[in-house]
Design a protein around this motif. Sequence first.
Motif, short mmCIF file in Angstrom:
data_model
loop_
_atom_site.label_atom_id
_atom_site.label_comp_id
_atom_site.label_asym_id
_atom_site.label_seq_id
_atom_site.Cartn_x
_atom_site.Cartn_y
_atom_site.Cartn_z
N THR A 157 0.85 -1.20 0.00
CA THR A 157 0.00 0.00 0.00
C THR A 157 0.89 1.25 0.00
N PRO A 158 1.51 1.59 -1.13
CA PRO A 158 2.41 2.74 -1.18
C PRO A 158 1.67 4.06 -1.03
N THR A 159 2.45 5.10 -0.74
CA THR A 159 1.92 6.45 -0.55
C THR A 159 2.40 7.36 -1.69
N GLN A 160 1.51 8.18 -2.18
CA GLN A 160 1.87 9.13 -3.23
C GLN A 160 2.61 10.32 -2.62
N LEU A 161 3.73 10.72 -3.23
CA LEU A 161 4.45 11.92 -2.81
C LEU A 161 3.84 13.10 -3.56
N ALA A 162 2.98 13.84 -2.87
CA ALA A 162 2.16 14.86 -3.53
C ALA A 162 3.00 15.91 -4.25
N ASP A 163 4.12 16.32 -3.64
CA ASP A 163 4.93 17.38 -4.25
C ASP A 163 5.54 16.97 -5.58
N SER A 164 5.58 15.66 -5.85
CA SER A 164 6.22 15.20 -7.09
C SER A 164 5.27 15.15 -8.28
N ILE A 165 3.98 15.34 -8.05
CA ILE A 165 3.00 15.19 -9.12
C ILE A 165 3.30 16.14 -10.27
N GLY A 166 3.46 15.57 -11.46
CA GLY A 166 3.70 16.37 -12.66
C GLY A 166 5.11 16.92 -12.77
N GLN A 167 6.02 16.51 -11.87
CA GLN A 167 7.37 17.07 -11.87
C GLN A 167 8.36 16.24 -12.69
N LEU A 168 7.92 15.10 -13.19
CA LEU A 168 8.79 14.23 -13.99
C LEU A 168 8.13 13.94 -15.33
N ASP A 169 8.90 13.37 -16.24
CA ASP A 169 8.37 12.98 -17.54
C ASP A 169 8.80 11.54 -17.80
N THR A 170 7.90 10.59 -17.55
CA THR A 170 8.26 9.19 -17.70
C THR A 170 8.32 8.75 -19.16
N THR A 171 8.00 9.64 -20.10
CA THR A 171 8.21 9.31 -21.50
C THR A 171 9.64 9.61 -21.93
N ASP A 172 10.40 10.27 -21.05
CA ASP A 172 11.80 10.61 -21.32
C ASP A 172 12.69 9.62 -20.57
N PHE A 173 13.98 9.62 -20.89
CA PHE A 173 14.92 8.76 -20.18
C PHE A 173 14.95 9.13 -18.70
N ILE A 174 15.02 8.11 -17.85
CA ILE A 174 14.97 8.37 -16.41
C ILE A 174 15.73 7.27 -15.68
N SER A 175 16.45 7.64 -14.62
CA SER A 175 17.10 6.66 -13.75
C SER A 175 16.94 7.12 -12.32
N MET A 176 17.01 6.16 -11.38
CA MET A 176 16.86 6.47 -9.97
C MET A 176 17.74 5.52 -9.17
N PHE A 177 18.37 6.02 -8.11
CA PHE A 177 19.19 5.19 -7.24
C PHE A 177 19.20 5.80 -5.85
N GLU A 178 19.62 4.99 -4.87
CA GLU A 178 19.63 5.42 -3.47
C GLU A 178 21.02 5.81 -3.03
N ALA A 179 21.11 6.88 -2.23
CA ALA A 179 22.36 7.29 -1.59
C ALA A 179 22.03 8.22 -0.44
N TYR A 180 22.68 8.03 0.68
CA TYR A 180 22.54 8.92 1.84
C TYR A 180 21.09 9.08 2.30
N GLY A 181 20.32 7.99 2.23
CA GLY A 181 18.93 8.04 2.68
C GLY A 181 18.03 8.82 1.74
N LYS A 182 18.45 8.96 0.51
CA LYS A 182 17.67 9.73 -0.48
C LYS A 182 17.56 8.94 -1.76
N ALA A 183 16.53 9.22 -2.54
CA ALA A 183 16.41 8.71 -3.89
C ALA A 183 16.81 9.83 -4.84
N PHE A 184 17.86 9.62 -5.62
CA PHE A 184 18.31 10.58 -6.62
C PHE A 184 17.67 10.20 -7.95
#
Length: 702
Positions: free
Chosen positions: A195-222
């Motif tokens: 049951t994940p939670t939506q991060l409201a501040d992120s809505i519309g801030q990314l473009d998943t039709t474009d290239f994208i990568s994500m990884f973890e470091a220092y307790g953060k998702a970059f």
Amino acid sequence: MSTVYDQNIAADTTTGFFGDAGDRLTFQTFTPSVSYDAVSVSLKMYKPGTGTIGDITLSLRMVDGDSKPTGGDLISGTTPGDTLTTDNSGEWRQITFSAAYELTAGVEYAIVARADECDESKNVVCRATSENAYTNGKGGYSTDGGSSWTVYSQTDLLFRVYGDAIIAPPSTSQYYTKRIVAIGSDEVWYGVDETPTQLADSIGQLDTTDFISMFEAYGKAFIFNNARLRIVDFVNVKLTTADIGSNPPDFHTILTGGTSGAKMVVDYITALSSASTIYGKRTTEDTFVSGETVTGTDDGGNAISFVISADEVAGPHWYDYTVYGGDAVYGALPDQATLGCNWRGRIILSGDKDYPHQWYMSRQRNPWDFNYIANDAGSPIAGGNGEMGEVGDVVVAVIAYSRDYLIFGCANSLWVMAGDPAENGSLYEFYSTGGILSADSWCRDKNRNLYILSTVGLLRIAPNFQSIENLTESSYPEFVDGLAYNGASHKLLMGYDRKRHGIQIIRTTLVSGANSCWWYDLRTEGLFPDSYPDACGAFSLFDYEAVDPTYQGLLYGCNDGYIRYADDDAKDDDAGDSDVAIDSYITFGPLKLGKEGQESTITSIIGITTGGGSGGTIADSNALTYSAWTALSADSIVEKLAANTTPNAAGTIAAPGRNRGARKRKPIRGLYAGIRIGNDTAAQTWGLEKLIVESRMKGRVK
């Protein structure tokens, strides 16, 4: 400030010495009563007369059963010996190690002093105590550069060892939280279960039709999404102020709330002047409150003071990834990136479409510093700004292979960075025959083998590059051509499934979710084709090491927005609102039935399925269907198996186990045969224990 943990500062009535063109070394052992991180050491020393001393090295070494140094340096530091006092009362000279080293309570260690560059017959004198005044160690020396050692009978050097306390973990066995973070429909979701939670501040801030990568470091998702460089921060609290004051806090400054008494270690601030947002790790149970004055001292000793305009806000937080304070004094991030990872405590960026050969690295242990003019072991560095230069090919993937190796998967070759680029590391091409197909077409198994789906086949790279093996070169040389991967229209993924001991390869069509999949079984080293419903077409694979074993394993981020996993108990594929029957089969053939040029007749086929019957403990197979073909050539059998039409014989194999009347008698004649066995019925599963094919020789082909 570091604390003195071990020392001998009794009255110095005698001396020891070292030097003599590096041949003479001296040592002093000690035994910590508590464990701590040693950061520096000091001896009381002086240089008599004239002559060159050069650098003095103080190091820590292990000790043998006779209280003599053994092995190489555990950690070391240097100081210019020619600046020592000539006063025979000596001076305390403290040397800081290149890094902290953890010392264990009750273990004896040796401080070893040497001056490898000093003149012959020139020495450095160390003040010491006599008559065994120090009881927790022994002093001694070497006259042959450390090949052998002599322990003083009564002399001990004056010394101090400085260190920092090792913070013990909480009494609970779990003192952390793991979250799964997912991106879909241009927004971020996070959670620890289904049951994940939506991060409201992120809505519309990314473009998943474009290239994208994500990884973890220092307790953060970059998150790197071309020009959209973003962070999801789970560990820090947030403070806001209308005026940060004339002395903004530095990275890792400690701040204190004047009213609440709350404390935080600053991680990142958005501006160095005027209005600013401060993110940091709170170290107290007390929380910061609106209107209080927050104070501290910056790295230059300047007083920090500002008033916060609201109560602290707990994470997760969503903000732009910039250099510290957004100020050019800390350099600048690239304008765009689509590739990244965390390696040796550095944030690695690449995939800038305007500079496809380029890579960028933050300062070690500081993700906000990209000031490439720094010149120290942890300094930021970028291809073209250091001795290494850019990669000699277009970078397609960055792989944090180990602490020692960073791999750049390129369009036509594979490159590796061995060692840190700011500390004499090297960058070289280790595979020139082919490049990696996509940013996500790689994975590692439990034995640290690296698998890369390359332009020439599926590669297995042994730990530390001991060997590189093309797994499909002989068994399936057309695999890459048959894959028909096109980066403009497909997503290509690889993931290691530790529960099922294999590698999942998936090619998903971007616009529809239609997919072609392959399973590489590490036990049989076989490659098996597969596919899933379009709704389940995967756009990401992730090996989730969840705290709860229920959620551990390979996760599939799917076309319809669901995250799925392979369930051994499920008999149908989940396609959202409905389930889809699994159509699975195995083929045998071409099977040569007799001698060259002589036909044979298959007289019977017997299938023995898995299971022991109702009421048993072994899972029972459902019934199977079979189809059989014969032909005069092997290629004809291959074509018929692929087409799966007009078999020469077909029927059902009863289950479970072996049943009376299971022998299928329909004679079919030929030089070669092929058999297909499977099940496509909903809510059923099957297993085959044995297939027995009986044949009888016939006449020659006419």
